[in-house]
Motif scaffolding. Structure first.
Motif, PDB file in Angstrom:
ATOM      1  N   PHE A   1      -6.964   0.366  -4.965  1.00 57.71           N
ATOM      2  CA  PHE A   1      -7.683   0.566  -3.715  1.00 57.71           C
ATOM      3  C   PHE A   1      -9.002   1.312  -3.897  1.00 57.71           C
ATOM      4  O   PHE A   1      -9.583   1.792  -2.915  1.00 57.71           O
TER       5      PHE A   1
ATOM      6  N   MET B   1       0.821  -1.216   0.000  1.00 56.38           N
ATOM      7  CA  MET B   1       0.000   0.000   0.000  1.00 56.38           C
ATOM      8  C   MET B   1       0.854   1.265   0.000  1.00 56.38           C
ATOM      9  O   MET B   1       0.484   2.282   0.597  1.00 56.38           O
TER      10      MET B   1
ATOM     11  N   PHE C   1      -2.536   3.073  -7.695  1.00 56.86           N
ATOM     12  CA  PHE C   1      -3.531   3.397  -6.674  1.00 56.86           C
ATOM     13  C   PHE C   1      -4.972   3.080  -7.076  1.00 56.86           C
ATOM     14  O   PHE C   1      -5.852   3.065  -6.206  1.00 56.86           O
TER      15      PHE C   1
ATOM     16  N   TRP D   1      -1.254   4.431   1.036  1.00 57.76           N
ATOM     17  CA  TRP D   1      -2.697   4.295   1.235  1.00 57.76           C
ATOM     18  C   TRP D   1      -2.932   4.093   2.720  1.00 57.76           C
ATOM     19  O   TRP D   1      -2.472   3.135   3.318  1.00 57.76           O
ATOM     20  N   GLN D   2      -3.687   5.024   3.359  1.00 61.67           N
ATOM     21  CA  GLN D   2      -3.726   5.107   4.812  1.00 61.67           C
ATOM     22  C   GLN D   2      -4.474   3.962   5.500  1.00 61.67           C
ATOM     23  O   GLN D   2      -4.333   3.774   6.717  1.00 61.67           O
ATOM     24  N   ASP D   3      -5.257   3.181   4.753  1.00 64.51           N
ATOM     25  CA  ASP D   3      -5.859   2.000   5.378  1.00 64.51           C
ATOM     26  C   ASP D   3      -4.797   1.063   5.938  1.00 64.51           C
ATOM     27  O   ASP D   3      -5.064   0.299   6.870  1.00 64.51           O
TER      28      ASP D   3
END
Length: 280
Positions: free
Chosen positions: A208, A139, A205, A146-148
Motif C-alpha cells: 500500500f 487490507m 504492508f 490499512w485504513q483506506d
C-alpha cells in the motif's frame, strides 16, 4: 525561484502537539516568509478529512501570500467527519480547487513546470510470492488494518486506480512540452523509498506504499528533474539517474526525533533553488 516541499502534515492528529492558538498554517507561513520561499509544494496527507485539508490550504494561501501547489494523499480522500465514501467525488472536489494540480500542470516559466497526481498502490512493492492479490485486497494482516479499506471507495480495483492516475500524469506531461519537470505524487514511485524486504510486517504492508509502474515515467520522460513524494513517514533525499527524489514528511509524533512540533516542521521541510531566472 526558491521552492519549499513538505508532506504528511496530519494536522488533525498532530494538532494536539501545538501550543494554544497556534496552527500548522501559521507555523508554516512564518517559515515560508522567513526563508523567502516563492513556491510551496505539499505532497498530500494534510488531514483525514477533505474539508479540513482544503480549509488548511485556504488558510495557508491567505497567510503566506504565495502560490501553494498540492496533490491529495490517501488520507485527504477520507471524510471522517461527514462519512462520505465516494472517493471519485472527492477527487473531483480537489481537482476544482486552485491549489490542486490534479490534471492541470502548473507552468512556472518557459523552462520549468510542476506536474503531478496523487498516485495509488497496486501491491507490487510487497512480497507477491508470499501473499495473493485476494489477501492484499483484504487490507488486513493479523491485528493491523490499512485504513483506506474503511474510508476510500474508488469503485474499481486499486490496480485500476494506479493505472488511471499514471495515465493522467502522462497526459499532463504531454501538455508542458519540453520543459523540465518537478513531478509530485503522494505515493512512492521508486523502490528506494519502500521498506527493504524481507520484513515480517512490510512483506505485506509494502503493498500500500506505491507502485513500481511509476518508474516508467523516469525512463520515458528524461526531462523529470525532481520527484516529490510522501506517504511513508520518513525523510529521505536521493539522486538516481540525474533525478533528485525528495520525501519530506512531517509524519506522526512517533516518527519525530524531537518533541517539538515546530522543530519537526522545520526539520522536515526541504527547499531547493531552481537555476536561472525562473520567476513568472
Amino acid at each position: 525561484m526558491k521552492i519549499g516541499v513538505l508532506s504528511d502534515l496530519h494536522i488533525d492528529t498532530n494538532g494536539k502537539h501545538l501550543p494554544e492558538n497556534e496552527t500548522y498554517a501559521i507555523l508554516l507561513s512564518k517559515q515560508i516568509k522567513k526563508q523567502k520561499i516563492d513556491l510551496f509544494l505539499i505532497a498530500g496527507d494534510i488531514s483525514s478529512d477533505y474539508h479540513e485539508s482544503q480549509a488548511f490550504l485556504d488558510e495557508l494561501t491567505a497567510l503566506s501570500k504565495i502560490k501553494i501547489l498540492f496533490v491529495p494523499g490517501n488520507h485527504d480522500y477520507w471524510s471522517r467527519i461527514n462519512g462520505e465514501k465516494d472517493t471519485k467525488k472527492i477527487y473531483q472536489f480537489f481537482k476544482e480547487q486552485p491549489e490542486s494540480i490534479l490534471e492541470k500542470p502548473y507552468i512556472i516559466n518557459d523552462e520549468w513546470a510542476v506536474v503531478g497526481n496523487s498516485g495509488w498502490y497496486d501491491y507490487g512493492f510487497a512480497d507477491t510470492n508470499q501473499y495473493s492479490t485476494a489477501e492484499f485486497q483484504k487490507m488486513s494482516l493479523r491485528a493491523g488494518t490499512w485504513q483506506d479499506k474503511k474510508f476510500c471507495d474508488w469503485g474499481v480495483s486499486d490496480q485500476a486506480v494506479t493505472q488511471w492516475m499514471l495515465e493522467k500524469i502522462e497526459e499532463d506531461l504531454a501538455k508542458i512540452g519540453d520543459r523540465k519537470v518537478i513531478l509530485m505524487t503522494h505515493v512512492v514511485t521508486h523502490p528506494k523509498f519502500v521498506v527493504t524486504l524481507p520484513h515480517k510486517i512490510y512483506d505485506y504492508f509494502n503493498a500500500f506504499l506505491g507502485s513500481s509502474t511509476y518508474e516508467r515515467l523516469y525512463e520515458n520522460y528524461p526531462n523529470i528533474a525532481y520527484s516529490i513524494m510522501g506517504h511513508v513517514h520518513f525523510r529521505k533525499t536521493v539522486f538516481v539517474n540525474q533525478v533528485q527524489f525528495i520525501c519530506a514528511c512531517l509524519g506522526g509524533k512517533k516518527h519525530w526525533p524531537t518533541k517539538s512540533a515546530k522543530s519537526e516542521l522545520l526539520n522536515a521541510m526541504i527547499t531547493f533553488q531552481l537555476p536561472g531566472n525562473t520567476r513568472n
